[in-house]
Design a protein around this motif. Structure first.
Motif, PDB file in Angstrom:
ATOM      1  N   HIS A  23     -18.857   2.658  -5.402  1.00 21.50           N
ATOM      2  CA  HIS A  23     -17.923   2.186  -6.432  1.00 21.50           C
ATOM      3  C   HIS A  23     -16.477   2.412  -5.986  1.00 21.50           C
ATOM      4  N   ASP A  24     -16.183   3.578  -5.423  1.00 16.68           N
ATOM      5  CA  ASP A  24     -14.831   3.866  -4.930  1.00 16.68           C
ATOM      6  C   ASP A  24     -14.436   2.912  -3.796  1.00 16.68           C
ATOM      7  N   LEU A  25     -15.365   2.651  -2.874  1.00 17.57           N
ATOM      8  CA  LEU A  25     -15.064   1.752  -1.762  1.00 17.57           C
ATOM      9  C   LEU A  25     -14.825   0.314  -2.234  1.00 17.57           C
ATOM     10  N   ILE A  26     -15.615  -0.121  -3.190  1.00 18.21           N
ATOM     11  CA  ILE A  26     -15.408  -1.472  -3.731  1.00 18.21           C
ATOM     12  C   ILE A  26     -14.046  -1.566  -4.409  1.00 18.21           C
ATOM     13  N   ASN A  27     -13.698  -0.549  -5.181  1.00 18.60           N
ATOM     14  CA  ASN A  27     -12.371  -0.542  -5.820  1.00 18.60           C
ATOM     15  C   ASN A  27     -11.262  -0.547  -4.772  1.00 18.60           C
ATOM     16  N   TYR A  28     -11.456   0.193  -3.686  1.00 22.11           N
ATOM     17  CA  TYR A  28     -10.457   0.213  -2.611  1.00 22.11           C
ATOM     18  C   TYR A  28     -10.316  -1.178  -1.986  1.00 22.11           C
ATOM     19  N   LEU A  29     -11.439  -1.834  -1.744  1.00 18.25           N
ATOM     20  CA  LEU A  29     -11.398  -3.160  -1.125  1.00 18.25           C
ATOM     21  C   LEU A  29     -10.762  -4.205  -2.041  1.00 18.25           C
ATOM     22  N   LEU A  30     -10.905  -4.034  -3.337  1.00 17.97           N
ATOM     23  CA  LEU A  30     -10.383  -5.019  -4.282  1.00 17.97           C
ATOM     24  C   LEU A  30      -8.907  -4.805  -4.635  1.00 17.97           C
ATOM     25  N   GLN A  31      -8.280  -3.803  -4.036  1.00 22.62           N
ATOM     26  CA  GLN A  31      -6.846  -3.605  -4.268  1.00 22.62           C
ATOM     27  C   GLN A  31      -6.077  -4.785  -3.691  1.00 22.62           C
ATOM     28  N   ASP A  32      -4.935  -5.074  -4.292  1.00 24.04           N
ATOM     29  CA  ASP A  32      -4.127  -6.221  -3.869  1.00 24.04           C
ATOM     30  C   ASP A  32      -3.734  -6.153  -2.403  1.00 24.04           C
ATOM     31  N   LYS A  33      -3.465  -4.944  -1.895  1.00 21.60           N
ATOM     32  CA  LYS A  33      -3.029  -4.825  -0.498  1.00 21.60           C
ATOM     33  C   LYS A  33      -4.128  -5.208   0.498  1.00 21.60           C
ATOM     34  N   ASN A  34      -5.376  -5.212   0.066  1.00 20.10           N
ATOM     35  CA  ASN A  34      -6.490  -5.508   0.974  1.00 20.10           C
ATOM     36  C   ASN A  34      -7.012  -6.937   0.851  1.00 20.10           C
ATOM     37  N   LYS A  35      -6.578  -7.678  -0.135  1.00 15.77           N
ATOM     38  CA  LYS A  35      -7.127  -9.021  -0.362  1.00 15.77           C
ATOM     39  C   LYS A  35      -6.837  -9.969   0.802  1.00 15.77           C
ATOM     40  N   LYS A  36      -5.620  -9.912   1.333  1.00 16.19           N
ATOM     41  CA  LYS A  36      -5.261 -10.796   2.449  1.00 16.19           C
ATOM     42  C   LYS A  36      -6.100 -10.470   3.686  1.00 16.19           C
ATOM     43  N   THR A  37      -6.307  -9.196   3.932  1.00 20.01           N
ATOM     44  CA  THR A  37      -7.088  -8.767   5.092  1.00 20.01           C
ATOM     45  C   THR A  37      -8.548  -9.189   4.951  1.00 20.01           C
ATOM     46  N   LEU A  38      -9.100  -9.014   3.767  1.00 19.60           N
ATOM     47  CA  LEU A  38     -10.485  -9.412   3.557  1.00 19.60           C
ATOM     48  C   LEU A  38     -10.646 -10.925   3.655  1.00 19.60           C
ATOM     49  N   GLU A  39      -9.633 -11.666   3.230  1.00 24.24           N
ATOM     50  CA  GLU A  39      -9.664 -13.123   3.369  1.00 24.24           C
ATOM     51  C   GLU A  39      -9.676 -13.513   4.849  1.00 24.24           C
ATOM     52  N   LEU A  40      -8.851 -12.839   5.660  1.00 20.96           N
ATOM     53  CA  LEU A  40      -8.841 -13.086   7.106  1.00 20.96           C
ATOM     54  C   LEU A  40     -10.215 -12.795   7.704  1.00 20.96           C
ATOM     55  N   ILE A 131      -8.615  -0.287   6.830  1.00 20.61           N
ATOM     56  CA  ILE A 131      -9.809  -0.340   5.975  1.00 20.61           C
ATOM     57  C   ILE A 131     -10.982   0.338   6.684  1.00 20.61           C
ATOM     58  N   TYR A 132     -11.137   0.075   7.979  1.00 19.23           N
ATOM     59  CA  TYR A 132     -12.210   0.692   8.760  1.00 19.23           C
ATOM     60  C   TYR A 132     -12.069   2.220   8.754  1.00 19.23           C
ATOM     61  N   LYS A 133     -10.847   2.711   8.954  1.00 22.69           N
ATOM     62  CA  LYS A 133     -10.614   4.168   8.931  1.00 22.69           C
ATOM     63  C   LYS A 133     -10.975   4.739   7.570  1.00 22.69           C
ATOM     64  N   HIS A 134     -10.604   4.021   6.507  1.00 20.26           N
ATOM     65  CA  HIS A 134     -10.927   4.482   5.158  1.00 20.26           C
ATOM     66  C   HIS A 134     -12.440   4.581   4.980  1.00 20.26           C
ATOM     67  N   PHE A 135     -13.164   3.578   5.474  1.00 21.53           N
ATOM     68  CA  PHE A 135     -14.629   3.607   5.385  1.00 21.53           C
ATOM     69  C   PHE A 135     -15.190   4.795   6.157  1.00 21.53           C
ATOM     70  N   CYS A 136     -14.649   5.070   7.349  1.00 23.50           N
ATOM     71  CA  CYS A 136     -15.142   6.193   8.157  1.00 23.50           C
ATOM     72  C   CYS A 136     -14.883   7.519   7.459  1.00 23.50           C
ATOM     73  N   ILE A 137     -13.708   7.676   6.882  1.00 17.97           N
ATOM     74  CA  ILE A 137     -13.370   8.908   6.162  1.00 17.97           C
ATOM     75  C   ILE A 137     -14.291   9.069   4.957  1.00 17.97           C
ATOM     76  N   GLU A 138     -14.521   7.983   4.228  1.00 17.90           N
ATOM     77  CA  GLU A 138     -15.411   8.039   3.075  1.00 17.90           C
ATOM     78  C   GLU A 138     -16.839   8.396   3.506  1.00 17.90           C
ATOM     79  N   ALA A 139     -17.299   7.825   4.613  1.00 16.04           N
ATOM     80  CA  ALA A 139     -18.651   8.112   5.093  1.00 16.04           C
ATOM     81  C   ALA A 139     -18.778   9.574   5.502  1.00 16.04           C
ATOM     82  N   ASP A 140     -17.771  10.115   6.169  1.00 15.91           N
ATOM     83  CA  ASP A 140     -17.799  11.537   6.539  1.00 15.91           C
ATOM     84  C   ASP A 140     -17.806  12.418   5.303  1.00 15.91           C
TER      85      ASP A 140
END
Length: 151
Positions: A23-40, A131-140
């Motif tokens: 849930h936290d990761l999905i919320n992080y991905l849906l932030q406005d700052k990440n939308k352009k990157t996810l679109e790319l 975003i990748y670093k955030h995922f790695c930190i969350e996974a750890d």
């Protein structure tokens, strides 16, 4: 009996922790700052998928599990990809016996330049690395939470 109860409680705790992390990761991905990157990222994946998909082909896949329910479930999953394979593959379900038979021919081309260009766009995106670093930190953090609950 007490050990089994503790195992069940631990399992539910791990599921709850996993749900919270997802849930936290999905919320992080849906932030406005990440939308352009996810679109790319999404656009580059579509480009890669379109590039490696066959242009022509013919064949069939005949399968069955012996159980009509399970065969129907497989057909349900295959229906998601139907627009991709409809023009060159026929899917034949067999509901009363367990079998699998595949005959397929495909033609197409893969241009190396398109693959390299997409890979460069993906791997040089600073935002995507963040975003990748955030995922790695969350996974750890998730692994440490699980270990803390075991000890």
């Amino acid at each position: 009996m007490k050990e089994q109860l503790e195992l069940i409680i631990d399992l539910f705790r791990k599921i709850r922790l996993g749900y919270i992390r997802i849930h936290d990761l999905i919320n992080y991905l849906l932030q406005d700052k990440n939308k352009k990157t996810l679109e790319l990222f999404k656009n580059q994946l579509f480009i890669l998928f379109r590039e490696i998909s066959p242009k022509k082909g013919k064949g069939y896949i005949k399968f069955g599990s012996g159980d009509p329910y399970n065969t129907g479930r497989v057909m349900e999953a295959a229906a998601v990809l139907y627009p991709y394979y409809e023009s060159f593959t026929e899917v034949i379900p067999v509901f009363d016996e367990a079998c699998i038979e595949v005959k397929q021919q495909a033609k197409g081309r893969i241009r190396l330049f398109v693959l390299i260009k997409s890979a460069i766009k993906i791997f040089t995106s600073k935002e995507l690395r963040e975003i990748y670093k955030h995922f790695c930190i969350e996974a750890d953090g998730f692994k440490q939470d699980i270990k803390a609950g075991e000890g």
